[in-house]
Design a protein around this motif. Structure first.
Motif, PDB file in Angstrom:
ATOM      1  N   ILE A   1     -94.080 -38.220 -19.757  1.00  0.00           N
ATOM      2  CA  ILE A   1     -94.845 -37.292 -18.627  1.00  0.00           C
ATOM      3  C   ILE A   1     -94.932 -38.296 -17.768  1.00  0.00           C
ATOM      4  O   ILE A   1     -95.511 -39.367 -17.737  1.00  0.00           O
ATOM      5  CB  ILE A   1     -96.074 -36.598 -19.152  1.00  0.00           C
ATOM      6  CG1 ILE A   1     -95.829 -35.561 -20.206  1.00  0.00           C
ATOM      7  CG2 ILE A   1     -97.204 -36.155 -18.048  1.00  0.00           C
ATOM      8  CD1 ILE A   1     -97.102 -35.040 -20.734  1.00  0.00           C
ATOM      9  N   PRO A   2     -94.723 -38.020 -16.213  1.00  0.00           N
ATOM     10  CA  PRO A   2     -94.735 -38.859 -15.107  1.00  0.00           C
ATOM     11  C   PRO A   2     -96.225 -39.403 -15.163  1.00  0.00           C
ATOM     12  O   PRO A   2     -97.228 -38.778 -15.444  1.00  0.00           O
ATOM     13  CB  PRO A   2     -94.614 -37.767 -13.989  1.00  0.00           C
ATOM     14  CG  PRO A   2     -93.823 -36.815 -14.336  1.00  0.00           C
ATOM     15  CD  PRO A   2     -94.344 -36.473 -15.838  1.00  0.00           C
ATOM     16  N   ALA A   3     -96.255 -40.588 -14.775  1.00  0.00           N
ATOM     17  CA  ALA A   3     -97.481 -41.587 -14.752  1.00  0.00           C
ATOM     18  C   ALA A   3     -98.615 -40.999 -13.893  1.00  0.00           C
ATOM     19  O   ALA A   3     -99.803 -40.923 -14.189  1.00  0.00           O
ATOM     20  CB  ALA A   3     -97.183 -43.013 -14.137  1.00  0.00           C
ATOM     21  N   PHE A   4     -98.034 -40.008 -12.575  1.00  0.00           N
ATOM     22  CA  PHE A   4     -99.364 -39.708 -12.061  1.00  0.00           C
ATOM     23  C   PHE A   4     -99.880 -38.560 -12.672  1.00  0.00           C
ATOM     24  O   PHE A   4    -100.944 -38.373 -12.568  1.00  0.00           O
ATOM     25  CB  PHE A   4     -98.574 -39.111 -10.501  1.00  0.00           C
ATOM     26  CG  PHE A   4     -99.822 -38.323  -9.778  1.00  0.00           C
ATOM     27  CD1 PHE A   4    -100.436 -39.377  -8.701  1.00  0.00           C
ATOM     28  CD2 PHE A   4     -99.779 -37.087  -9.784  1.00  0.00           C
ATOM     29  CE1 PHE A   4    -101.385 -38.359  -7.777  1.00  0.00           C
ATOM     30  CE2 PHE A   4    -100.732 -36.340  -8.846  1.00  0.00           C
ATOM     31  CZ  PHE A   4    -101.320 -37.282  -7.851  1.00  0.00           C
ATOM     32  N   ALA A   5     -99.069 -37.408 -13.257  1.00  0.00           N
ATOM     33  CA  ALA A   5     -99.751 -36.304 -14.098  1.00  0.00           C
ATOM     34  C   ALA A   5    -100.446 -37.054 -15.415  1.00  0.00           C
ATOM     35  O   ALA A   5    -101.516 -36.363 -15.527  1.00  0.00           O
ATOM     36  CB  ALA A   5     -98.562 -35.719 -14.662  1.00  0.00           C
TER      37      ALA A   5
END
Length: 404
Positions: free
Chosen positions: A352-356
């Motif tokens: 899962i992307p770091a931002f999310a």
């Protein structure tokens, strides 16, 4: 001012003045006819107080000695002679008294002032402070801060460390914060801090802090199934749902326990945690599992709390008995925060992307300038949240159809 001989017989004959026409108290000053600067103040309510008055460094100073009754005229006269002698040398008794009071500020006084200044501290933080100051340092509470030495800090840190390295370190960190606070708050008459150094600094200079490794325990993929099955055997449905809710959201214990129905939006399929560790409201989307759980709980809700206490009108407390029971049944030793670590680890394993991921965990982007320009969109988190839910369900549903 009228002059009299301030003696026990003469003071006893003084008639209090009448109040002013508007009802406010009136007062009269009587000077002693033998000791210049010594006098007594009489108010219309009958209160009489001894005082001395003299010019100090070009300014007129009046110092109250005490009330008549607890202090006799003879005792007041002796104290007046002492104070007038000090004032003759340029010493201001008021300043001296204030200096002595400042120098005598105790750990308890500084601790209470610190709590008043730090508005909005969370209950868990207050509990931690209480354990450190009132518990580990309870015998120091009435000691002046100026009397707490580096040697005392070093010895107490070592003594606490014999039982718990983490508690020893935490106690001294709180004490260090209190000393830093006191050095700014309490100053002498000339504006200098009464504390010239922080005694806790010795632990840093001598490298005496204990090395405490951060807890890294979590539920492994193979432990999820037995852990979940054990939770299903709990008699308390609220406790069971609470444990599932933390695992499937990654929330902290207090964030989950204090969730109320006013912040659950079934239309938008979201819920909001208004009071978080970093002070920023945290809105999350419901996965299908979370939506089913919350709808089921809402149908039987009798209180404002999503997870109410079974014995009080407040929210659920940490269910330690249930945690022990689940550990016994599953063979998986765990703490509540392990469920948050499990959620994080699963999210990372799913790329899962770091931002999310940071948004799911409500972590701040302290060093990311770009993040400050991005407006969070809860819908963008729905797909990652559902992926985490699907992963957990896959692990616990293997040969198990009990998951609703």
């Amino acid at each position: 001012m009228p002059q009299i001989k301030i003696s026990n017989s003469r003071v006893g004959k003084i008639v209090p003045p009448t109040p002013k026409p508007d009802g406010k108290p009136q007062h009269v000053f009587y000077r002693d006819d033998q000791l210049q600067g010594f006098g007594i103040r009489v108010t219309s309510n009958g209160t009489m107080s001894y005082f001395v008055e003299k010019r100090v460094n070009g300014k007129n100073k009046r110092v109250t000695i005490g009330k008549h009754g607890p202090i006799t005229p003879e005792q007041a006269r002796k104290e007046a002679q002492k104070l007038l002698g000090q004032m003759s040398t340029g010493t201001d008794p008021v300043v001296e008294k204030r200096e002595r009071k400042i120098q005598a500020v105790t750990l308890r006084e500084s601790y209470n002032a610190y709590l008043l200044a730090r508005k909005g501290l969370k209950p868990n933080t207050l509990h931690d402070y209480k354990r450190c100051i009132e518990g580990a340092l309870g015998d120091w509470l009435d000691k002046p801060l100026t009397s707490i030495t580096k040697d005392m800090v070093e010895k107490r840190h070592s003594k606490l460390g014999a039982k718990s390295h983490a508690r020893a370190n935490n106690t001294m960190r709180v004490l260090r914060a209190l000393f830093n606070f006191a050095s700014e708050k309490y100053e002498s008459q000339d504006g200098k801090p009464i504390l010239t150094s922080n005694p806790v600094d010795r632990l840093s200079k001598s490298r005496a802090w204990y090395e405490v490794r951060r807890r890294q325990t979590l539920l492994t993929p193979t432990q999820l199934k037995p852990w979940y099955e054990a939770t299903m055997l709990l008699n308390q449905e609220t406790t069971r749902d609470f444990l599932h809710f933390i695992l499937f959201t990654g929330l902290r214990r207090s964030e989950a326990t204090h969730l109320t129905w006013e912040y659950v939006d079934f239309k938008e399929r979201t819920f909001l945690i208004p009071d978080t560790k970093n002070k920023e409201p945290h809105r999350l989307p419901m996965s299908d599992f979370l939506e089913d759980l919350l709808k089921r709980r809402f149908l039987m809700a009798e209180k404002v709390w999503v997870f109410p206490s079974p014995v009080t009108n407040g929210p659920l407390k940490e269910p330690r008995t249930a945690l022990t029971r689940v550990a016994e049944l599953s063979g998986v030793e765990f703490q509540l925060h392990d469920l948050r670590r499990t959620f994080i680890t699963i999210a990372e394993s799913l790329d899962i992307p770091a931002f999310a991921l940071k948004r799911l965990l409500n972590h701040k982007f302290s060093n990311d300038v770009t993040a400050g320009y991005i407006v969070p969109n809860t819908e963008r988190l729905r797909e990652p949240m559902q992926r985490i839910t699907d992963y957990i369900r896959e692990k616990v549903e293997a040969e198990n159809d009990d998951l609703g």
